[in-house]
Scaffold this motif. Structure first.
Motif, PDB file in Angstrom:
ATOM      1  N   LEU A 100       4.559 -38.353  43.681  1.00 23.58           N
ATOM      2  CA  LEU A 100       4.095 -39.690  44.081  1.00 23.58           C
ATOM      3  C   LEU A 100       2.900 -39.570  45.026  1.00 23.58           C
ATOM      4  CD1 LEU A 100       7.515 -41.464  44.688  1.00 23.58           C
ATOM      5  CD2 LEU A 100       5.932 -41.859  42.809  1.00 23.58           C
ATOM      6  N   VAL A 152       2.006 -44.645  50.581  1.00 25.56           N
ATOM      7  CA  VAL A 152       3.090 -44.148  49.722  1.00 25.56           C
ATOM      8  C   VAL A 152       4.260 -43.569  50.539  1.00 25.56           C
ATOM      9  CG1 VAL A 152       3.702 -42.505  47.907  1.00 25.56           C
ATOM     10  CG2 VAL A 152       1.530 -43.716  47.810  1.00 25.56           C
ATOM     11  N   PRO A 210       5.936 -46.216  53.339  1.00 27.22           N
ATOM     12  CA  PRO A 210       6.805 -47.291  52.820  1.00 27.22           C
ATOM     13  C   PRO A 210       8.053 -46.777  52.112  1.00 27.22           C
ATOM     14  CG  PRO A 210       4.668 -47.269  51.696  1.00 27.22           C
ATOM     15  CD  PRO A 210       4.560 -46.333  52.846  1.00 27.22           C
ATOM     16  N   ILE A 211       7.941 -45.627  51.431  1.00 29.30           N
ATOM     17  CA  ILE A 211       9.123 -45.130  50.726  1.00 29.30           C
ATOM     18  C   ILE A 211      10.140 -44.566  51.724  1.00 29.30           C
ATOM     19  CG2 ILE A 211       9.950 -43.405  49.060  1.00 29.30           C
ATOM     20  CD1 ILE A 211       7.404 -43.898  47.485  1.00 29.30           C
ATOM     21  N   ASN A 235      15.972 -50.028  46.255  1.00 31.98           N
ATOM     22  CA  ASN A 235      14.595 -49.900  45.799  1.00 31.98           C
ATOM     23  C   ASN A 235      14.243 -48.489  45.384  1.00 31.98           C
ATOM     24  OD1 ASN A 235      13.848 -52.479  46.042  1.00 31.98           O
ATOM     25  ND2 ASN A 235      12.959 -52.281  48.094  1.00 31.98           N
ATOM     26  N   SER A 236      14.948 -47.504  45.948  1.00 23.58           N
ATOM     27  CA  SER A 236      14.455 -46.147  45.780  1.00 23.58           C
ATOM     28  C   SER A 236      15.191 -45.377  44.699  1.00 23.58           C
ATOM     29  CB  SER A 236      14.584 -45.386  47.093  1.00 23.58           C
ATOM     30  OG  SER A 236      15.946 -45.161  47.344  1.00 23.58           O
ATOM     31  N   GLU A 285      15.155 -45.657  41.576  1.00 28.28           N
ATOM     32  CA  GLU A 285      14.496 -45.394  40.291  1.00 28.28           C
ATOM     33  C   GLU A 285      13.383 -44.371  40.373  1.00 28.28           C
ATOM     34  OE1 GLU A 285      12.068 -48.507  42.174  1.00 28.28           O
ATOM     35  OE2 GLU A 285      14.187 -48.068  41.984  1.00 28.28           O
ATOM     36  N   ASN A 286      13.071 -43.881  41.580  1.00 29.04           N
ATOM     37  CA  ASN A 286      11.997 -42.884  41.592  1.00 29.04           C
ATOM     38  C   ASN A 286      12.500 -41.487  41.212  1.00 29.04           C
ATOM     39  OD1 ASN A 286      13.312 -42.228  43.894  1.00 29.04           O
ATOM     40  ND2 ASN A 286      11.498 -42.001  45.157  1.00 29.04           N
ATOM     41  N   ILE A 338       5.766 -43.313  38.850  1.00 30.31           N
ATOM     42  CA  ILE A 338       5.462 -44.713  39.152  1.00 30.31           C
ATOM     43  C   ILE A 338       5.943 -44.988  40.584  1.00 30.31           C
ATOM     44  CG2 ILE A 338       5.859 -47.104  38.445  1.00 30.31           C
ATOM     45  CD1 ILE A 338       4.497 -45.422  36.307  1.00 30.31           C
ATOM     46  N   PHE A 339       5.097 -45.652  41.402  1.00 27.46           N
ATOM     47  CA  PHE A 339       5.490 -45.928  42.790  1.00 27.46           C
ATOM     48  C   PHE A 339       6.689 -46.878  42.804  1.00 27.46           C
ATOM     49  CE2 PHE A 339       0.807 -45.201  43.317  1.00 27.46           C
ATOM     50  CZ  PHE A 339       0.943 -43.949  43.895  1.00 27.46           C
ATOM     51  N   PRO A 340       7.830 -46.445  43.347  1.00 26.69           N
ATOM     52  CA  PRO A 340       9.044 -47.261  43.249  1.00 26.69           C
ATOM     53  C   PRO A 340       8.988 -48.525  44.107  1.00 26.69           C
ATOM     54  CG  PRO A 340       9.459 -45.318  44.594  1.00 26.69           C
ATOM     55  CD  PRO A 340       8.070 -45.161  44.033  1.00 26.69           C
ATOM     56  N   HIS A 341       8.119 -48.504  45.152  1.00 30.03           N
ATOM     57  CA  HIS A 341       8.099 -49.645  46.067  1.00 30.03           C
ATOM     58  C   HIS A 341       7.096 -50.709  45.642  1.00 30.03           C
ATOM     59  CE1 HIS A 341       5.015 -46.861  47.269  1.00 30.03           C
ATOM     60  NE2 HIS A 341       4.500 -47.695  48.131  1.00 30.03           N
TER      61      HIS A 341
END
Lengths: 271, 367
Positions: free
Chosen positions: A165, A183, A186-187, A265-266, A268-269, B89-92
């Motif tokens: 990412l 990136v 925020p993650i 939110n996280s 799916e990464n 893909i950026f998850p946020h």
């Protein structure tokens, strides 16, 4: 047969759970309960309802000062230790550092050292370097014990972090600095918030180091401890404790909600 | 060879400690080419791609893109974008924010930005997906978003790391065609890495086959498949019968080659030169072999007898395994299933004669 034994064992489990919860939380509930009791002794029967203790608590100038002192230590401490923790977690997860395991072990050392020893060691050090004891020295001590907590909260967050990412951000034209803010930060946000709240709480109610390292300024735990010597002051301390309890429960709920939102939110990464 | 070299890789090596990941590679890639780096895992193809993207700095050698020296330019200053293997893909961020990520520095007015993003969304046939979150996308959609996010930067070169590896078979075949079409529309030079030889053959203008950090051969899919020069390439692309041999003599337009399995055979001379007695390899494609029977009229330049041991049935064709005397390596013969020919041929342990023409015998230098 097997069904009934299962039922009876789950009955046991249920009563065990109830007893456990009562044992943990009932004493805490005495705090708000007796803070409204019209008498200075914490004993049944209670003698009547009053708001005097709360009023006395709010009107104590010493308490205001101590509360303010605690905030002015805890806020910088949680910011500094979370920043340091983030840098450490990033370095440990990004690069294959030589001796990373030993380094992680070294970071945890302040956690397993008794605070009493730590307090004396810091006291001697400050004295040797001619640094006067103050809220600043309390803060230094608190950063020392808060960084490991912050590091571990953030390490667990950063370990699942997908390095590509960050590479995508570089590839799309961002410098490493902007990559971090657009990136990585925020993650890692849920972890950062959790770290801020945790380190704030640790610093806010830490007593031993504060007791050793403070000069004439007292933090809230030291103030409460000094009040306990006077029986007449106890109910006001109970009111203060209740107020802290309510704020703490509120903070924990907010932190938990943030964490859940973050982990939803996280997920799916990790494809 | 491309007329003009757009990407020029000269003597590039990459060492990780004592490991040589990429070993003095020279490559010229033309503008607008769809170029594949093909090889087994660990052959250095991804490291080479990452050097083009700027994530690795070459230990030696030079990389030029569109006439500019690139070897030490950081990734964020290169006119190159990359699609990652896991799409990253950026998850946020939602789909719109993901695609617009690289346009921050352009400081476009909102309506212009909106238009640019919706243009690429329609290019990848995902109109109306802007508000979706990444966890609401399928694998194929994520792949398209990753493509769009890179293409919106209008790169001179698009790098793709195993772009279809994470997709299931049907989707992969569909995306092969779509990628090819997309590349024609946008006209950007594509360099992609794959270990899948079929994918490389289907999609690319040219292929570089890599092994152990070196580029062995570069050429069009037809060239490499039909006229491989090395044993590795012959073996790696498609199925191939390869046998050790040595040159017995030269006879007019043919070499006479001795092999243990096939005996003495002749092969038409193409471009390579061999000296008498030189050790080399002989290769035959399964589809260039035929079962010879008494009725067949075709005259074969070479033939050998063996016993059919096994059949792999593919529907439209079948592969027959023929055991040769004195060899533990069966000869693979592919036959078209015309009017059930494959199912008829597939019966049991009978003796067959396999024939070939001498122009289909490939002579390979031993590397």
């Amino acid at each position: 047969m097997s069904k009934s034994s299962l039922n009876s064992s789950s009955g046991w489990l249920r009563s065990y759970t109830v007893i456990y919860l009562v044992f943990i939380y009932l004493p805490i509930l005495f705090l708000p309960l007796f803070s409204f009791n019209d008498g200075i002794y914490v004993a049944f029967p209670m003698s009547g309802f009053t708001l005097n203790w709360w009023a006395e608590m709010v009107n104590q100038p010493g308490m205001h000062k101590a509360l303010w002192n605690s905030f002015s230590v805890a806020v910088p401490v949680c910011l500094i230790s979370t920043t340091l923790g983030m840098m450490g977690a990033k370095a440990l997860t990004t690069y294959k550092l030589y001796g990373a395991r030993a380094l992680t072990g070294l970071f945890t050392l302040p956690l397993v050292t008794p605070f009493l020893i730590l307090g004396i060691a810091l006291l001697i050090s400050f004295d040797n370097y001619g640094i006067d004891l103050s809220l600043f020295t309390v803060g230094v001590g608190h950063v020392l014990i808060c960084v490991p907590f912050s590091l571990f909260v953030l390490l667990s967050r950063m370990e699942s972090f997908d390095r590509s990412l960050e590479e995508v951000a570089l590839d799309l034209g961002e410098t490493p600095w902007m990559m971090f803010w657009r990136v990585t930060f925020p993650i890692a946000m849920p972890g950062i918030v959790a770290s801020l709240l945790l380190t704030f709480t640790i610093s806010f109610d830490e007593f031993l180091l504060a007791f050793f390292l403070t000069g004439d300024a007292s933090t809230l735990p030291i103030f409460i401890w000094s009040q306990l010597r006077f029986p007449g002051k106890l109910p006001a301390v109970l009111a203060l404790g209740s107020a802290i309890l309510i704020v703490t429960v509120f903070i924990v709920i907010v932190a938990e909600l943030m964490r859940r939102k973050g982990s939803a939110n996280s997920t799916e990464n990790v494809i | 060879m491309p007329e003009s070299s757009f990407i020029s890789i000269q003597g590039v090596s990459k060492h990780f400690g004592s490991i040589v990941a990429v070993d003095s590679v020279d490559l010229e890639i033309g503008k607008g080419e769809f170029f594949a780096l093909l090889g087994p895992s660990g052959c250095g193809k991804t490291t080479l791609l990452r050097m083009l993207a700027g994530f690795e700095i070459p230990s030696q050698g030079e990389i030029n893109i569109d006439g500019e020296q690139m070897s030490t330019v950081p990734p964020y200053q290169r006119p190159v974008n990359m699609v990652f293997q896991n799409y990253a893909i950026f998850p946020h961020l939602n789909v719109f924010q993901n695609i617009a990520f690289g346009l921050r520095k352009d400081r476009l007015p909102a309506d212009e930005l909106e238009k640019r993003v919706s243009d690429v969304l329609s290019l990848i046939k995902m109109e109306g997906f802007g508000e979706r979150k990444p966890d609401e996308l399928s694998g194929g959609q994520r792949q398209r978003v990753a493509l769009a996010r890179a293409l919106i930067k209008k790169p001179k070169v698009l790098l793709l790391d195993e772009p279809l590896g994470a997709l299931d078979k049907n989707l992969r075949e569909q995306m092969q065609l779509e990628l090819r079409q997309l590349q024609k529309i946008v006209g950007v030079t594509f360099v992609f890495v794959t270990h899948d030889q079929e994918e490389a053959l289907t999609m690319s203008d040219r292929i570089a086959v890599m092994s152990a950090g070196k580029v062995l051969e570069v050429g069009s899919p037809e060239d490499l498949y039909e006229h491989p020069q090395t044993r590795f390439v012959a073996d790696f692309l498609g199925t191939m019968n390869v046998f050790d041999g040595h040159i017995h003599a030269r006879d007019g337009d043919s070499y006479i080659v001795d092999t243990r399995e096939l005996g003495r055979i002749s092969a038409r001379i193409e471009s390579q030169d061999f000296s008498k007695g030189e050790k080399m390899s002989v290769a035959l494609r399964p589809e260039n072999l035929q079962i010879v029977n008494s009725q067949s009229m075709t005259v074969m330049d070479g033939s050998i007898s063996g016993v059919m041991s096994n059949t792999a049935y593919f529907g439209n064709s079948a592969q027959i395994y023929v055991e040769l005397e004195g060899s533990d390596q069966p000869l693979v013969v592919s036959i078209q299933n015309l009017e059930g020919a494959a199912s008829k041929a597939a019966h049991g342990n009978r003796e067959v004669t396999i024939g070939w023409s001498k122009s289909s015998v490939l002579l390979l230098k031993d590397a």
